[in-house]
Scaffold this active site. Structure first.
Site, PDB file in Angstrom:
ATOM      1  CB  SER A 136      10.006   6.279   9.884  1.00  0.00           C
ATOM      2  OG  SER A 136       9.668   5.763  11.162  1.00  0.00           O
ATOM      3  CB  CYS A 179       2.861   7.168   3.565  1.00  0.00           C
ATOM      4  SG  CYS A 179       3.386   6.004   4.814  1.00  0.00           S
ATOM      5  CB  CYS A 199       6.669  -2.834  16.642  1.00  0.00           C
ATOM      6  SG  CYS A 199       8.352  -2.477  16.096  1.00  0.00           S
ATOM      7  CB  CYS A 204       3.374  -2.254  14.209  1.00  0.00           C
ATOM      8  SG  CYS A 204       3.493  -2.104  12.424  1.00  0.00           S
ATOM      9  CB  CYS A 240       1.075   5.094  11.031  1.00  0.00           C
ATOM     10  SG  CYS A 240       1.910   6.428  10.276  1.00  0.00           S
ATOM     11  CG  HIS A 261       7.001   3.978  19.494  1.00  0.00           C
ATOM     12  ND1 HIS A 261       6.381   5.107  19.018  1.00  0.00           N
ATOM     13  CD2 HIS A 261       7.238   3.199  18.408  1.00  0.00           C
ATOM     14  CE1 HIS A 261       6.245   5.015  17.701  1.00  0.00           C
ATOM     15  NE2 HIS A 261       6.761   3.881  17.305  1.00  0.00           N
ATOM     16  CD  GLU A 319      -2.923  -1.191   2.222  1.00  0.00           C
ATOM     17  OE1 GLU A 319      -2.565  -0.723   3.308  1.00  0.00           O
ATOM     18  OE2 GLU A 319      -3.984  -1.820   2.067  1.00  0.00           O
ATOM     19  CG  ASN A 346      -3.714   4.852  13.583  1.00  0.00           C
ATOM     20  OD1 ASN A 346      -4.614   5.684  13.652  1.00  0.00           O
ATOM     21  ND2 ASN A 346      -2.503   5.140  13.141  1.00  0.00           N
ATOM     22  N   GLY A 355       7.225  -2.046   6.427  1.00  0.00           N
ATOM     23  CA  GLY A 355       8.617  -2.486   6.415  1.00  0.00           C
ATOM     24  C   GLY A 355       9.586  -1.586   7.147  1.00  0.00           C
ATOM     25  CB  CYS A 391       7.885  -5.583   9.062  1.00  0.00           C
ATOM     26  SG  CYS A 391       9.213  -4.698   9.906  1.00  0.00           S
ATOM     27  CB  SER A 441       9.619   3.778  15.747  1.00  0.00           C
ATOM     28  OG  SER A 441       9.127   4.040  14.473  1.00  0.00           O
TER      29      SER A 441
HETATM   30  N1  SAH Z   1       9.410   0.391  10.192  1.00  0.00           N
HETATM   31  C1  SAH Z   1       9.587   1.776  10.314  1.00  0.00           C
HETATM   32  C2  SAH Z   1       8.659   2.591   9.438  1.00  0.00           C
HETATM   33  C3  SAH Z   1       7.241   2.150   9.278  1.00  0.00           C
HETATM   34  S1  SAH Z   1       6.112   2.396  10.578  1.00  0.00           S
HETATM   35  C4  SAH Z   1       9.445   2.183  11.751  1.00  0.00           C
HETATM   36  O1  SAH Z   1       9.032   1.375  12.566  1.00  0.00           O
HETATM   37  O2  SAH Z   1       9.796   3.322  12.076  1.00  0.00           O
HETATM   38  C5  SAH Z   1       5.776   4.150  10.603  1.00  0.00           C
HETATM   39  C6  SAH Z   1       5.393   4.648  12.016  1.00  0.00           C
HETATM   40  O3  SAH Z   1       4.089   4.213  12.387  1.00  0.00           O
HETATM   41  C7  SAH Z   1       6.334   4.150  13.081  1.00  0.00           C
HETATM   42  O4  SAH Z   1       6.659   5.160  13.996  1.00  0.00           O
HETATM   43  C8  SAH Z   1       5.495   3.090  13.753  1.00  0.00           C
HETATM   44  O5  SAH Z   1       5.971   2.827  15.039  1.00  0.00           O
HETATM   45  C9  SAH Z   1       4.131   3.716  13.708  1.00  0.00           C
HETATM   46  N2  SAH Z   1       3.025   2.770  13.914  1.00  0.00           N
HETATM   47  C10 SAH Z   1       2.971   1.458  13.589  1.00  0.00           C
HETATM   48  N3  SAH Z   1       1.785   0.922  13.948  1.00  0.00           N
HETATM   49  C11 SAH Z   1       1.065   1.912  14.504  1.00  0.00           C
HETATM   50  C12 SAH Z   1      -0.244   1.983  15.050  1.00  0.00           C
HETATM   51  N4  SAH Z   1      -1.041   0.928  15.062  1.00  0.00           N
HETATM   52  N5  SAH Z   1      -0.664   3.185  15.529  1.00  0.00           N
HETATM   53  C13 SAH Z   1       0.136   4.264  15.475  1.00  0.00           C
HETATM   54  N6  SAH Z   1       1.375   4.261  14.963  1.00  0.00           N
HETATM   55  C14 SAH Z   1       1.845   3.095  14.486  1.00  0.00           C
HETATM   56 FE1  SF4 Z   2       8.133  -3.155  11.308  1.00  0.00          FE
HETATM   57 FE2  SF4 Z   2       8.004  -0.490  11.773  1.00  0.00          FE
HETATM   58 FE3  SF4 Z   2       5.860  -2.062  12.211  1.00  0.00          FE
HETATM   59 FE4  SF4 Z   2       7.965  -2.229  13.828  1.00  0.00          FE
HETATM   60  S1  SF4 Z   2       6.619  -0.442  13.543  1.00  0.00           S
HETATM   61  S2  SF4 Z   2       6.834  -3.974  12.947  1.00  0.00           S
HETATM   62  S3  SF4 Z   2       9.644  -1.903  12.392  1.00  0.00           S
HETATM   63  S4  SF4 Z   2       6.833  -1.663  10.232  1.00  0.00           S
END
Ligand code: SAH
Ligand code: SF4
Length: 393
Positions: free
Chosen positions: A226, A128, A139, A142, A368, A250, A115, A325, A194, A135, A248
């Site tokens: 990121s 984006c 996390c 995510c 995201c 967090h 996407e 989210n 990813g 991935c 990230s």
């Molecule tokens: N893998 C990379 C980039 C992709 S994620 C990374 O982890 O940085 C892009 C951003 O969205 C990251 O900061 C990630 O932590 C955040 N993210 C992932 N899932 C989310 C969710 N369910 N709600 C809010 N942010 C989220």
């Molecule tokens: Fe992968 Fe980024 Fe999601 Fe973590 S937040 S699982 S690094 S896409």
């Protein structure tokens, strides 16, 4: 595997040249394009000029057909068309949110889908972009993290996402017609599916193409990568890409970050901060964006906010607060608006910008961490998750 074993990435990127098919020129660096042309019969003496011409047709004018490259001889155009293609991912579907956000599902070689999200804003617009299908990291908040890594995207598939968005926005300039200075697609964030730093070379090559002044021509200050914190690749990002960096973050203790962003077990907060401290110097004083997802009762207390300020002290930083989210089955809840505001306030009063990210495209699930293709539904088992991330003792 021991807890300190390096997290390796043994996924292969598909070769650019399919055994029996023509070579796709999209995603080749200038040097690679030159070598490819020479290997297919372009005289070495002419190669540099041909690279410049073909490059401009592809990346400046958005052409996909050699027949339109009118500054090349007809015979040469025919030769090119026999050996090469100019191919971008195929858009399978497009959804447009009531707020103007566009979400594209694009198909890449092997039938995989990723996407791409376009977010229009006042006077600018951000795309984006995804760097992998799925991935390897896990996390816990995510949605992408619940998917298996299928493969790395090629440089062509990464820059191709920008090209399909420009197609859809009808934003390729026309030769001879003055350019409109306000761009619909003015910024790129590598925040799709990813971990971009586990696909370093392809991400780098794609971003170099996007930054090239004779093509898509986006400034490095309009590209934000990121990362979840792949420490060894951070200095390399500064040196070889030079774009803006978001991390990230967090969490404010290793105990909590280990759970949210498991790569923290390999490179903990202190190690990560050390790499981040060096980044602005290496790239000439840019602010680092600390992304911070707001999870109810997990990482959102006043104490967390104060700890965060302490940790980032001395780093030119901006803290981007992301309301979580939620997705079906997610083990967390979004913090309340009041809690997010109180947290933002503490950070702001300490002298850091602390914008709260407004969820965009909620009606089309474009936010995201929600990017997920319909075809990649395989979920990882806990064991697989730990093993893949190299985190199991
Ligand atoms: N893998 C990379 C980039 C992709 S994620 C990374 O982890 O940085 C892009 C951003 O969205 C990251 O900061 C990630 O932590 C955040 N993210 C992932 N899932 C989310 C969710 N369910 N709600 C809010 N942010 C989220
Ligand atoms: Fe992968 Fe980024 Fe999601 Fe973590 S937040 S699982 S690094 S896409």
């Amino acid at each position: 595997m021991s807890a300190n074993a390096p997290i390796t990435q043994d996924v292969m990127t598909i070769p650019r040249k399919l055994p029996e098919g023509p070579v796709n020129l999209v995603g080749l660096t200038r040097d690679q394009l030159r070598e490819t042309l020479i290997a297919h019969g372009t005289p070495e003496k002419q190669a540099k000029m041909r690279v410049g011409q073909i490059w401009q047709w592809i990346y400046q004018w958005g052409k996909r057909d050699f027949a339109e490259m009118t500054n090349l001889s007809k015979a040469y155009r025919a030769e090119l068309a026999e050996r090469f293609v100019i191919e971008v991912p195929e858009v399978v579907s497009k959804q447009v949110s009531t707020d103007g956000t566009r979400k594209y599902l694009v198909r890449i070689a092997g039938g995989h889908e990723v996407e791409v999200v376009y977010i229009p804003e006042e006077g600018r617009g951000t795309l984006c972009v995804s760097s992998q299908v799925g991935c390897t990291l896990t996390c816990s908040f995510c949605h992408t993290g619940t998917q298996k890594l299928v493969r790395n995207l090629t440089a062509g598939e990464i820059v191709g996402q920008i090209m399909v968005a420009r197609d859809d926005l009808d934003e390729w300039p026309v030769p001879g017609v003055p350019k409109d200075e306000t761009r619909l697609l003015s910024n790129i964030v590598l925040m799709g599916m990813g971990e971009p730093l586990y696909n370093f070379e392809n991400v780098r090559d794609a971003m170099k193409i996007a930054m090239d002044g004779e093509g898509i021509s986006l400034s490095r200050r309009r590209i934000t990568l990121s990362t979840s914190g792949v420490v060894p690749e951070i200095a390399r990002t500064a040196e070889e890409i030079g774009c803006l960096l978001a991390v990230s973050f967090h969490a404010t203790t290793d105990e909590v970050r280990d759970k949210l962003v498991p790569i923290n077990k390999r490179w903990n907060i202190e190690t990560l901060l050390e790499a981040l401290r060096a980044y602005p110097r290496l790239t000439n004083s840019e602010r680092i964006t600390f992304e911070y997802v707001m999870l109810d009762g997990v990482n959102d207390s006043d104490e967390d906010a104060r700890r965060l300020i302490k940790l980032i002290e001395g780093i030119p930083a901006k803290v981007n607060l992301i309301p979580f989210n939620e997705w079906p089955g997610a083990p967390y809840k979004r913090s309340s608006n009041n809690r997010i505001r109180a947290f933002a306030d503490i950070i702001y009063k300490a002298g850091y910008a602390s914008p709260i990210r407004t969820p965009r495209g909620e009606d089309i699930l474009a936010a995201c961490g929600q990017l997920k293709s319909a075809t990649e539904r395989a979920r990882k088992s806990r064991k697989e998750i730990a093993a893949e991330a190299g985190l199991q003792s």
